[in-house]
Design a protein around this motif. Structure first.
Motif, PDB file in Angstrom:
ATOM      1  N   VAL A   1       0.829  -1.194   0.000  1.00 24.84           N
ATOM      2  CA  VAL A   1       0.000   0.000   0.000  1.00 24.84           C
ATOM      3  C   VAL A   1       0.871   1.256   0.000  1.00 24.84           C
ATOM      4  CG1 VAL A   1      -1.785   1.295   1.231  1.00 24.84           C
ATOM      5  CG2 VAL A   1      -1.803  -1.215   1.279  1.00 24.84           C
TER       6      VAL A   1
ATOM      7  N   LEU B   1       0.474   5.210   0.859  1.00 24.84           N
ATOM      8  CA  LEU B   1      -0.402   6.156   1.541  1.00 24.84           C
ATOM      9  C   LEU B   1      -0.151   7.559   1.016  1.00 24.84           C
ATOM     10  CD1 LEU B   1       0.029   4.944   5.248  1.00 24.84           C
ATOM     11  CD2 LEU B   1      -1.724   4.257   3.587  1.00 24.84           C
TER      12      LEU B   1
ATOM     13  N   VAL C   1      -3.894   4.401  -1.375  1.00 22.85           N
ATOM     14  CA  VAL C   1      -4.946   4.996  -0.542  1.00 22.85           C
ATOM     15  C   VAL C   1      -4.750   6.503  -0.606  1.00 22.85           C
ATOM     16  CG1 VAL C   1      -5.916   5.182   1.769  1.00 22.85           C
ATOM     17  CG2 VAL C   1      -5.088   2.971   0.938  1.00 22.85           C
TER      18      VAL C   1
ATOM     19  N   LEU D   1      -7.936   3.914  -3.888  1.00 18.52           N
ATOM     20  CA  LEU D   1      -9.075   4.016  -2.989  1.00 18.52           C
ATOM     21  C   LEU D   1      -9.093   5.430  -2.425  1.00 18.52           C
ATOM     22  CD1 LEU D   1     -11.369   2.503  -1.365  1.00 18.52           C
ATOM     23  CD2 LEU D   1      -9.637   2.217   0.434  1.00 18.52           C
TER      24      LEU D   1
ATOM     25  N   LEU E   1      -9.977   8.474  -0.044  1.00 12.75           N
ATOM     26  CA  LEU E   1     -10.202   8.595   1.394  1.00 12.75           C
ATOM     27  C   LEU E   1     -10.496  10.057   1.702  1.00 12.75           C
ATOM     28  CD1 LEU E   1      -9.975   7.048   4.150  1.00 12.75           C
ATOM     29  CD2 LEU E   1      -7.612   7.860   4.231  1.00 12.75           C
TER      30      LEU E   1
ATOM     31  N   LEU F   1     -12.130   0.129   6.524  1.00  8.04           N
ATOM     32  CA  LEU F   1     -10.968   0.472   5.694  1.00  8.04           C
ATOM     33  C   LEU F   1     -10.220  -0.793   5.299  1.00  8.04           C
ATOM     34  CD1 LEU F   1      -9.069   2.541   4.414  1.00  8.04           C
ATOM     35  CD2 LEU F   1      -7.857   2.658   6.606  1.00  8.04           C
TER      36      LEU F   1
ATOM     37  N   VAL G   1      -9.623  -1.837   1.342  1.00  6.08           N
ATOM     38  CA  VAL G   1      -8.317  -1.996   0.695  1.00  6.08           C
ATOM     39  C   VAL G   1      -8.161  -3.406   0.149  1.00  6.08           C
ATOM     40  CG1 VAL G   1      -5.817  -1.882   1.011  1.00  6.08           C
ATOM     41  CG2 VAL G   1      -7.274  -0.193   2.118  1.00  6.08           C
TER      42      VAL G   1
END
Length: 216
Positions: free
Chosen positions: A6, A8, A54, A80, A82, A112, A116
Motif C-alpha cells: 500500500v 499512503l 490509498v 481508494l 479517502l 478500511l 483496501v
C-alpha cells in the motif's frame, strides 16, 4: 498469502500515522511508501510498485482527483479515495477520474481494511453511508451510460450486475448463482463492454443509477 502493498497519500502526517496503525502486517498489509501531496504519487508508484494507493482527495498542490486521473492514464495501480463526510462532489469526481472506490476517514478500521482488500482483488468499494448522495452528483456529470444500455444485457448478466452493485465479490457471485468464478469474470467483461464502463466501480455506479440495485 502475499501482503497487499500500500502507498499512503495524505498531506497530514497524523492521518498517515493512523492509517499505518490500521493497515498492519497482521491483517495482510505492507506500507511500502508515503506521499504528502498528489504531485509525489507518480514517482512513488514507479519506485514502490504498490498494489493499492490509498488517496486523500484534498491536498495543497495536486489534489487526489487529479492524482487518480494521472494514475489511470498511466495504467497505474487502483486507487481508494479517502475523504471526509462532506466531500460528495469530490468523491463523484474521483469516480469519474477512475477511483476503484471510496471510504470515509471516520469509518471504522474494519471497513478500511475490507475496502483496501477489495480494491487489491480488483473489486470496488463504495462506502454505503454516502453512496446515494455521491451518485446524485455522478449522474449529473456528462458521459453517463445511456438509460437503455441495460436492454443489451442478458438475464444472467443483469443478475451479475445486481450482485456487483450490492457489493458482492466474484466468489460470492459464483456461489449465489452456482457458476464458476471464471464464468463470473466472463460475464463481468461482457457487462463492461455492453454498458461502456471501464471498471467495477463504474458498473456499481451504473447499477445504482439505473435502479438495478437500490441504495441502502
Amino acid at each position: 498469502m502475499t501482503d497487499v502493498s500500500v502507498l499512503l497519500v495524505d498531506d497530514q502526517e497524523l492521518v498517515r500515522s493512523g492509517l499505518r496503525r490500521i493497515l498492519r502486517r497482521k491483517d495482510g498489509f505492507a506500507i511500502v511508501g508515503e506521499c504528502a501531496d498528489g504531485d509525489e504519487v507518480p514517482a512513488a508508484v514507479a519506485r514502490h510498485q504498490p498494489d493499492v494507493v490509498v488517496m486523500d482527495l484534498r491536498m495543497k498542490r495536486v489534489g487526489g482527483v487529479e492524482a487518480i486521473r494521472i494514475l489511470r492514464t498511466a495504467a497505474g495501480p487502483p486507487a481508494l479515495a479517502l475523504t471526509t463526510f462532506d466531500d460528495d462532489e469530490l468523491l463523484s469526481g474521483a469516480l469519474r477520474a477512475g477511483a476503484s472506490g471510496f471510504v470515509l476517514k471516520d469509518s471504522p478500521a474494519e471497513e478500511l481494511i475490507r475496502a483496501v482488500h477489495a480494491v487489491a482483488r480488483g473489486e470496488a468499494y463504495l462506502d454505503s453511508a454516502v453512496t446515494a448522495r455521491v451518485l446524485s452528483g455522478y449522474r449529473r456529470a456528462p458521459g453517463a451510460p445511456s438509460d437503455d444500455a441495460a436492454d443489451r444485457l442478458t438475464a444472467r448478466e443483469l443478475d451479475v450486475l445486481q450482485l456487483i452493485g450490492s457489493g458482492a465479490t466474484n466468489g460470492e457471485i459464483a456461489d449465489r448463482l452456482v457458476i464458476s468464478e471464471v464464468t463470473v469474470k466472463s460475464h463481468i467483461g461482457r457487462i463492461f463492454t455492453k454498458l461502456d464502463v471501464r471498471d467495477r466501480a463504474a458498473a456499481i455506479v451504473y447499477a445504482y443509477d439505473h435502479g438495478v440495485v437500490a441504495p441502502k
